[in-house]
Scaffold this motif. Structure first.
Motif, short mmCIF file in Angstrom:
data_model
loop_
_atom_site.label_atom_id
_atom_site.label_comp_id
_atom_site.label_asym_id
_atom_site.label_seq_id
_atom_site.Cartn_x
_atom_site.Cartn_y
_atom_site.Cartn_z
N GLY A 1 7.04 2.44 -18.77
CA GLY A 1 5.86 1.67 -18.37
C GLY A 1 6.11 0.79 -17.17
O GLY A 1 5.17 0.42 -16.46
N LEU A 2 7.37 0.44 -16.92
CA LEU A 2 7.70 -0.39 -15.77
C LEU A 2 7.37 0.30 -14.46
O LEU A 2 7.13 -0.35 -13.44
CB LEU A 2 9.19 -0.74 -15.78
CG LEU A 2 9.66 -1.78 -16.81
CD1 LEU A 2 11.17 -1.85 -16.80
CD2 LEU A 2 9.05 -3.15 -16.51
N LEU B 1 4.89 -4.64 -4.73
CA LEU B 1 5.68 -5.85 -4.55
C LEU B 1 5.65 -6.72 -5.80
O LEU B 1 6.64 -7.34 -6.17
CB LEU B 1 5.19 -6.64 -3.33
CG LEU B 1 5.46 -5.99 -1.98
CD1 LEU B 1 4.85 -6.81 -0.86
CD2 LEU B 1 6.96 -5.82 -1.74
N GLY B 2 4.49 -6.77 -6.44
CA GLY B 2 4.37 -7.54 -7.68
C GLY B 2 5.28 -7.00 -8.76
O GLY B 2 5.98 -7.77 -9.45
N GLY B 3 5.32 -5.68 -8.90
CA GLY B 3 6.20 -5.07 -9.89
C GLY B 3 7.67 -5.30 -9.56
O GLY B 3 8.48 -5.55 -10.46
N LEU B 4 8.01 -5.25 -8.27
CA LEU B 4 9.38 -5.48 -7.86
C LEU B 4 9.81 -6.92 -8.14
O LEU B 4 10.89 -7.17 -8.69
CB LEU B 4 9.52 -5.18 -6.36
CG LEU B 4 10.88 -5.47 -5.72
CD1 LEU B 4 11.98 -4.70 -6.42
CD2 LEU B 4 10.84 -5.13 -4.23
N ILE B 5 8.95 -7.87 -7.78
CA ILE B 5 9.26 -9.29 -8.02
C ILE B 5 9.41 -9.57 -9.51
O ILE B 5 10.32 -10.29 -9.94
CB ILE B 5 8.18 -10.19 -7.39
CG1 ILE B 5 8.24 -10.08 -5.85
CG2 ILE B 5 8.36 -11.64 -7.82
CD1 ILE B 5 7.06 -10.71 -5.14
N SER C 1 8.46 1.21 -5.60
CA SER C 1 9.38 0.09 -5.38
C SER C 1 10.23 -0.23 -6.60
O SER C 1 11.34 -0.76 -6.47
CB SER C 1 8.57 -1.15 -4.98
OG SER C 1 7.71 -1.54 -6.03
N VAL C 2 9.73 0.07 -7.80
CA VAL C 2 10.44 -0.31 -9.03
C VAL C 2 11.41 0.77 -9.48
O VAL C 2 12.45 0.46 -10.08
CB VAL C 2 9.42 -0.63 -10.15
CG1 VAL C 2 10.13 -1.06 -11.42
CG2 VAL C 2 8.46 -1.72 -9.70
N LEU C 3 11.11 2.03 -9.18
CA LEU C 3 11.95 3.14 -9.63
C LEU C 3 13.42 2.97 -9.27
O LEU C 3 14.29 3.20 -10.12
CB LEU C 3 11.41 4.45 -9.06
CG LEU C 3 12.17 5.73 -9.46
CD1 LEU C 3 12.06 5.96 -10.96
CD2 LEU C 3 11.65 6.93 -8.68
N PRO C 4 13.79 2.59 -8.03
CA PRO C 4 15.23 2.44 -7.72
C PRO C 4 15.93 1.37 -8.53
O PRO C 4 17.16 1.37 -8.62
CB PRO C 4 15.21 2.05 -6.23
CG PRO C 4 13.92 2.57 -5.71
CD PRO C 4 12.95 2.40 -6.84
N TYR C 5 15.16 0.44 -9.13
CA TYR C 5 15.76 -0.59 -9.98
C TYR C 5 15.85 -0.13 -11.42
O TYR C 5 16.86 -0.33 -12.09
CB TYR C 5 14.95 -1.88 -9.89
CG TYR C 5 15.18 -2.62 -8.61
CD1 TYR C 5 16.24 -3.51 -8.46
CD2 TYR C 5 14.36 -2.42 -7.51
CE1 TYR C 5 16.48 -4.18 -7.28
CE2 TYR C 5 14.58 -3.09 -6.31
CZ TYR C 5 15.64 -3.97 -6.20
OH TYR C 5 15.88 -4.62 -5.03
N MET D 1 0.83 -1.20 0.00
CA MET D 1 0.00 0.00 0.00
C MET D 1 0.87 1.26 0.00
O MET D 1 0.60 2.23 -0.70
CB MET D 1 -0.90 0.00 1.23
CG MET D 1 -1.84 1.20 1.32
SD MET D 1 -2.75 1.23 2.88
CE MET D 1 -1.46 1.73 4.02
N LEU D 2 1.97 1.23 0.78
CA LEU D 2 2.84 2.40 0.89
C LEU D 2 3.56 2.70 -0.42
O LEU D 2 3.71 3.86 -0.81
CB LEU D 2 3.89 2.16 1.98
CG LEU D 2 3.53 2.54 3.41
CD1 LEU D 2 4.59 2.06 4.37
CD2 LEU D 2 3.35 4.05 3.54
N TYR D 3 4.03 1.65 -1.10
CA TYR D 3 4.91 1.84 -2.24
C TYR D 3 4.21 1.83 -3.60
O TYR D 3 4.87 1.95 -4.61
CB TYR D 3 6.01 0.76 -2.24
CG TYR D 3 7.11 1.07 -1.27
CD1 TYR D 3 8.27 1.71 -1.69
CD2 TYR D 3 6.99 0.73 0.07
CE1 TYR D 3 9.29 2.01 -0.80
CE2 TYR D 3 8.01 1.02 0.97
CZ TYR D 3 9.15 1.66 0.54
OH TYR D 3 10.13 1.95 1.42
#
Length: 384
Positions: A255-256, A263-267, A232-236, A222-224
């Protein structure tokens, strides 16, 4: 070493807490003269939210529920019509109490006033830790609460009944003090499962732990999810080592960054880029423990190295010593030192190493135990 011990012994054996209190007060007076009260930068956000509460307005963003203590302090001083300096005074007093608890923790573990004094003194002179007390940020309260939380775990490890609830209450407050407070939940849950002796309690705590961690993951999600500050994905995608400092200037696939599930996007990103993930993870771990920065002055970095190298060096034998003296607390520290840095490395490190600060008291604790262990070994060799 013996000369230093002989010099300080008369003072340490009489009134160590009084000496530390005077040093703490003097140091913070010097910090005030040097820094003043910092109410710019990130502090402006919390001041604004405190003013909104004072005017009976809601927070501008839901994320500010995870910075409540400092915002409530701003609201309180606004309500009492006193200056913002009182927020810093409360932070300093709270920090003083937490560092007294750190002294007590070291004293309880070692039974030696001189060892506890040296540990407290090493934390006291570590400016990157102490300076946050003058900032109207969330760090000071968070660091003080984290010390109280870990001290409460040590004090309640052999106790039963209502006292067991104290670490839980402090952990909940920590989570609402800074979003990184959620990361302290994972080592606590694993520790609670690890220390169970009977199969029934192990199963019960495992089920409860899984449910708690599931709730934590939902909260993190919820936070990210999609926030400007929390993504969560931006730092990657931009390959951040330090948060907010991209090492890739052009995002090949914007689009990423748009994902309904943080968490789903990060995984998904990790699965598709395992080599890049491993490289970033290792670099962030190194950055987490290496507090020097390219944008610091040479003198600043040299002082950090001179402080950290012996502390890190002696912390390694300290692990063996703390395992001998208190195996339960050893287990918690092991969970903390593995899971917390790894959780930080899953995102990115902080510009001024703020994420490392909650571990610094315990790195120092391990270091003084390591010094004690090495000196004891040398003494044993000399007498044989």
């Amino acid at each position: 070493m013996r000369l230093l011990r002989d010099f300080f012994s008369p003072f340490i054996n009489t009134r160590p807490v009084l000496i530390l209190a005077l040093l703490f007060a003097g140091l913070h007076i010097l910090l005030y003269l040097r820094l003043g009260i910092v109410i710019t930068g990130e502090a402006e956000k919390y001041i604004e939210q405190g003013e909104r509460l004072y005017l009976n307005q809601p927070f501008s963003e839901q994320k500010y529920f995870f910075y409540l203590p400092v915002i409530l302090l701003v609201w309180l001083v606004k309500t009492l019509h006193i200056g913002l300096g009182w927020v810093v005074i409360v932070q300093i007093l709270f920090s003083a109490f937490s560092q007294y608890c750190f002294y007590r923790l070291t004293l309880d573990l070692t039974g030696k006033k001189n060892i506890a004094f040296i540990a407290a003194l090493l934390l006291l002179v570590f400016m990157p830790y102490q300076a946050w007390n003058l900032y109207l940020y969330s760090e000071s309260i968070f660091l003080s609460l984290s010390v109280l939380f870990i001290y409460s775990i040590y004090k309640t490890q052999q106790q039963k009944g209502y006292k067991q609830i104290i670490p839980v209450v402090l952990l909940v407050i920590l989570i609402f003090s800074r979003p990184t407070g959620i990361l302290l939940l994972f080592p606590w849950v694993i520790y609670q499962i690890w220390i169970q002796k009977s199969t029934y309690k192990l199963l019960l705590h495992s089920i409860a732990g899984l449910m708690i961690m599931l709730l934590a993951f939902l909260l993190i999600n919820m936070l990210y999810a999609g926030g400007a500050d929390f993504n969560s994905v931006l730092p990657y995608v931009e390959q951040h080592i330090i948060c907010g400092v991209p090492t890739v200037q052009t995002v090949s696939n914007p689009g990423l960054l748009k994902t309904g599930s943080a968490l789903g996007g990060l995984i998904t990103w990790i699965i598709h880029h395992p080599v890049d993930f491993a490289g970033l993870f290792i670099k962030r771990l190194i950055s987490f423990f290496n507090l020097t920065r390219s944008y610091y002055s040479t003198l600043h970095n040299m002082l950090l190295v001179l402080y950290l190298l012996p502390v890190y060096f002696f912390s390694f034998p300290g692990w063996g010593k703390i395992r001998e003296q208190n195996s339960l607390f050893f287990r918690f520290l092991l969970c903390l030192f593995i899971l917390y840095p790894c959780a930080i490395a899953l995102q990115c490190d902080d510009w001024h190493s703020r994420f490392t600060m909650p571990l610094m008291p315990y790195i120092i604790l391990l270091a003084v135990l390591g010094i004690k262990s090495v000196l004891w070994s040398q003494k044993q060799v000399a007498t044989t």
